[in-house]
Design an enzyme around this catalytic site. Structure first.
Site, PDB file in Angstrom:
ATOM      1  N   CYS A  25      38.788 -43.683 -84.329  1.00 55.37           N
ATOM      2  CA  CYS A  25      39.453 -44.577 -83.392  1.00 55.37           C
ATOM      3  C   CYS A  25      40.924 -44.623 -83.748  1.00 55.37           C
ATOM      4  O   CYS A  25      41.513 -43.627 -84.140  1.00 55.37           O
ATOM      5  CB  CYS A  25      38.808 -45.960 -83.411  1.00 55.37           C
ATOM      6  SG  CYS A  25      38.944 -46.784 -85.009  1.00 55.37           S
ATOM      7  N   HIS A 628      46.224 -54.385 -81.781  1.00 53.13           N
ATOM      8  CA  HIS A 628      44.844 -53.922 -81.602  1.00 53.13           C
ATOM      9  C   HIS A 628      44.062 -55.015 -80.878  1.00 53.13           C
ATOM     10  O   HIS A 628      43.714 -56.028 -81.469  1.00 53.13           O
ATOM     11  CB  HIS A 628      44.217 -53.621 -82.965  1.00 53.13           C
ATOM     12  CG  HIS A 628      42.960 -52.813 -82.898  1.00 53.13           C
ATOM     13  ND1 HIS A 628      41.768 -53.323 -82.454  1.00 53.13           N
ATOM     14  CD2 HIS A 628      42.714 -51.515 -83.221  1.00 53.13           C
ATOM     15  CE1 HIS A 628      40.840 -52.382 -82.512  1.00 53.13           C
ATOM     16  NE2 HIS A 628      41.389 -51.276 -82.974  1.00 53.13           N
TER      17      HIS A 628
END
Length: 715
Positions: A25, A628
């Site tokens: 990721c 994030h």
């Protein structure tokens, strides 16, 4: 060094055999392991470049790499030992590209069609290695024959060279057994049953039926082959040579799978080991011998005869059609039937006429790769140079087009037109050669080979083949070099990344497919500098070769504004051990009250994940920020996120980056706490939380303090 790092990570994780899957990721490698308990966390964290190791629930394990995650993932996947690992790519893999290529066609719309071609492909893919090895042995014997060192057409042939023949004929004669084994395995049937059924039709006893008194033989006028029929239990049984056949095992395995699964339902588990194989053999061997085998042979022969007719009566069209359709068949997996027909042609006719014109496509493909390599060397693009050189070597020496096709050509839309022109030119040379009498019935070969430099001697006439593949190769190469393989935007972006990497490797460490996040996410704010700092800045200004960003000026305090509204969460309370430990960077979390993330100050978007869950901003001050959105929201694959910016965009304070749907994220069970982190914190003397409680967009959130100026020792 990168390869050594990749090997150390895989060794510490327990080796390829311990890996079920591997993805990545924004900042970390995500492993799913067979046994996570064997991983040495301390040893993993000592691997150079690894920022942290995080065991997860079950057998999941995360290795934090920061912005280097894309490169680390790529290096790991390129390790030879990883070929057998059950890895899946979070970035655009060959399977992703294949899926995209067929998404608009019948394969992408109908699952059964897709399953059929996957079955076909997986029946051959595991034996490509031995097919390639056998083809090189054939090429070796062809060279010896061409140089008149050994006459392989002599009768009788010397015993030594009969043995050499056995070395490659073993692969092609027993090919039906290999195909049956792989096909059965693909359909979740005991593969040994599939192999045993085909073996029964290749035993000396079965072949001896041809000499039986009750057997009648006739000659096929079209193919010139002999056909024999024996009487077995009063029923007619057509006898065929099944060595080298591929349609027969494919048809047989499809029927076997239905029977096998039916028998598994009929018999209880404790009886299946005996009775399922027994009934499969007892039913399928006669069924294959009497019905499926003759149908498969007839089908293959009929299609082969049809193509042979076209090659004989319309050779010009045939020579152009084959190299022009292959570039579209291979990405879709539709080339396997033609490959099977090549084997059938050799079995039935004694030669094949498809591989010659097909060579024009292969060499055009390799020529396009060579063009990309030349441009990569010119642009000093290390990654593409390595990719292209490896793909070119695999093509020219092994005849393998997949590394070129999936690794390069399908990623850059400007390559295919150049390659297609190369295919056309190569096919045209063969077509014209046939018209002027250089080749009667096209270019032929008596063996199934991979079209590479090493197998050129097996084609006849060799001169026409060499001219054709050279023309295809050089045309595609020249056009790629002249036209380029990137659009203007792609090239500008690639050059910018290269230049950034030369100045600050961390700032450019981002994946070209927007699937990896560099630690080059940035933040900026209001800087206040003292007199000493101003003096230092003046001194620095005298050295134009080194530009100091405002936030890096010694003693400068920079405040970073909140990119979204919500309640401030101390970093230690962020519900993710990687973020809370400060492994990725220092900062805070925000439990959002709104639904939009904004740029906190002017700067450049270094990374904008297509999934919308993470953004990297390099602000003009020099502070690098990672935002994030939520925890583990990458698993939503973009659902619930509306991305507003793209990598490379210029943003100002207040520019929307992404809007997210709280309901979708919460319904999926993921935390909305959004880490806002300074990822280049090590470049500062201090990074601290500057707010408590609720904040609005634009409020002070984090402050950074530049390291003090170095004091030069006095003489």
């Amino acid at each position: 060094m990168a390869t050594e790092q990749a090997r150390q990570i895989i060794e510490t994780i327990g080796g390829p055999g311990n890996i079920k899957s591997l993805t990545h990721c924004a900042t970390r490698l995500r492993f799913e392991l067979n046994d996570a308990s064997i991983v040495d966390k301390d040893k993993m964290e000592k691997v150079e470049g690894v920022m942290g190791a995080v065991p997860q629930s079950g057998d999941r394990y995360q290795v934090v790499m920061g912005g280097a995650v894309a490169g680390a993932y790529s290096d790991i996947m390129q390790l030879p030992e990883m070929a057998k690992a059950g890895a899946s790519s979070a970035s655009k893999s060959a399977d992703d590209i294949k899926a995209e290529a067929r998404a608009g066609g019948v394969r992408g719309k109908h699952a059964w069609v897709d399953a059929f071609f996957e079955f076909l492909s997986d029946s051959f893919r595991p034996i490509l290695g031995v097919l390639l090895g056998a083809s090189l042995i054939i090429a070796f014997t062809a060279v010896l024959d061409a140089l008149k060192i050994v006459d392989f057409r002599a009768d009788p042939k010397p015993a030594s060279w009969l043995f050499v023949d056995a070395m490659w004929r073993s692969v092609f004669f027993f090919l039906p057994i290999m195909v049956a084994y792989n096909g059965a395995k693909k359909l979740k049937v005991d593969p040994w049953i599939g192999g045993a059924i085909m073996l029964a039709l290749m035993t000396p006893e079965f072949n001896a039926l041809k000499d039986s008194a009750n057997t009648v033989c006739t000659t096929n006028a079209t193919l010139g082959t002999e056909s024999c029929v024996a009487r077995i239990f009063g029923l007619p049984l057509q006898l065929n040579e099944y060595g080298g056949q591929v349609f027969v095992p494919l048809l047989m395995v499809a029927v076997l799978a239905v029977l096998y699964k039916f028998l598994q339902k009929v018999f209880p588990p404790n009886l299946q080991m005996v009775f399922v194989p027994f009934f499969c053999l007892a039913i399928m061997i006669p069924l294959t011998a009497f019905l499926i085998g003759p149908i498969g042979v007839w089908l293959g022969s009929a299609i082969g005869a049809g193509l042979a007719w076209m090659n004989t009566h319309a050779p010009f069209v045939f020579a152009l059609a084959i190299p022009m359709i292959y570039p579209f068949l291979v990405p879709l997996g539709l080339h396997w039937p033609l490959n099977a027909l090549m084997l059938i042609n050799i079995q039935a006719l004694g030669y094949d006429f498809i591989q010659g014109p097909m060579g024009a496509w292969n060499f055009a493909c390799f020529g396009a790769t060579a063009g990309v390599l030349v441009l990569a060397m010119r642009d000093k693009d290390v990654v593409m140079r390595q990719t292209a050189s490896g793909a070119l070597a695999a093509g020219l020496l092994g005849g393998i087009s997949e590394p070129s096709l999936y690794g390069i050509h399908l990623r850059f839309k400007r390559i295919y037109p150049s390659m297609l022109v190369g295919c056309f030119v190569g096919g045209l040379v063969i077509a014209v050669g046939g018209l002027v009498g250089m080749a009667d019935g096209g270019i032929k070969t008596k063996a199934f080979v991979f079209t590479s430099l090493l197998t050129i001697p097996v084609f006849n006439p060799i001169l026409l083949y060499v001219i054709a593949v050279a023309a295809a190769f050089l045309t595609a190469m020249a056009l790629v070099i002249a036209r380029g393989y990137m659009t203007k935007e792609e090239r500008a972006e690639a050059l910018a990344q290269r230049d950034e990497a030369a100045v600050d490797p961390l700032a450019a460490a981002t994946d070209t497919n927007d699937h990896a996040l560099a630690p080059a996410a940035a933040a900026t704010g209001v800087a206040a500098a003292g007199t000493a700092a101003a003096g230092t800045a003046t001194a620095v200004a005298e050295k134009p070769a080194k530009v100091v960003k405002p936030a890096m000026v010694p003693g400068t305090v920079t405040t970073i504004s909140a990119p979204l509204a919500g309640r401030v969460v101390p970093l230690s309370e962020v519900p993710d051990p990687v973020f809370s430990a400060g492994t990725v960077g220092l900062g805070v979390g925000i439990d959002p009250s709104g639904d939009t993330v904004y740029a906190p100050a002017p700067g450049k978007i270094v990374v904008a994940q297509k999934t919308g869950h993470a953004f990297g901003i390099q602000l003009d001050s020099g502070v690098e920020l990672l935002v994030h959105v939520g925890i583990d929201t990458v698993n939503l694959e973009g659902r619930g996120f509306d991305v507003k910016v793209a990598r490379g965009d210029r943003v100002e304070a207040g520019t929307p980056l992404v809007t997210f749907d709280r309901a979708i994220i919460e319904e999926a069970g993921y935390s909305l706490v959004t880490p806002v982190l300074v990822t280049n914190a090590k470049k500062f003397g201090e990074v601290t939380q500057a707010a408590q409680g609720d904040v609005q967009v634009g409020d002070e959130l984090i402050s950074t303090t530049a390291k003090p100026a170095k004091v030069e020792p006095t003489a």
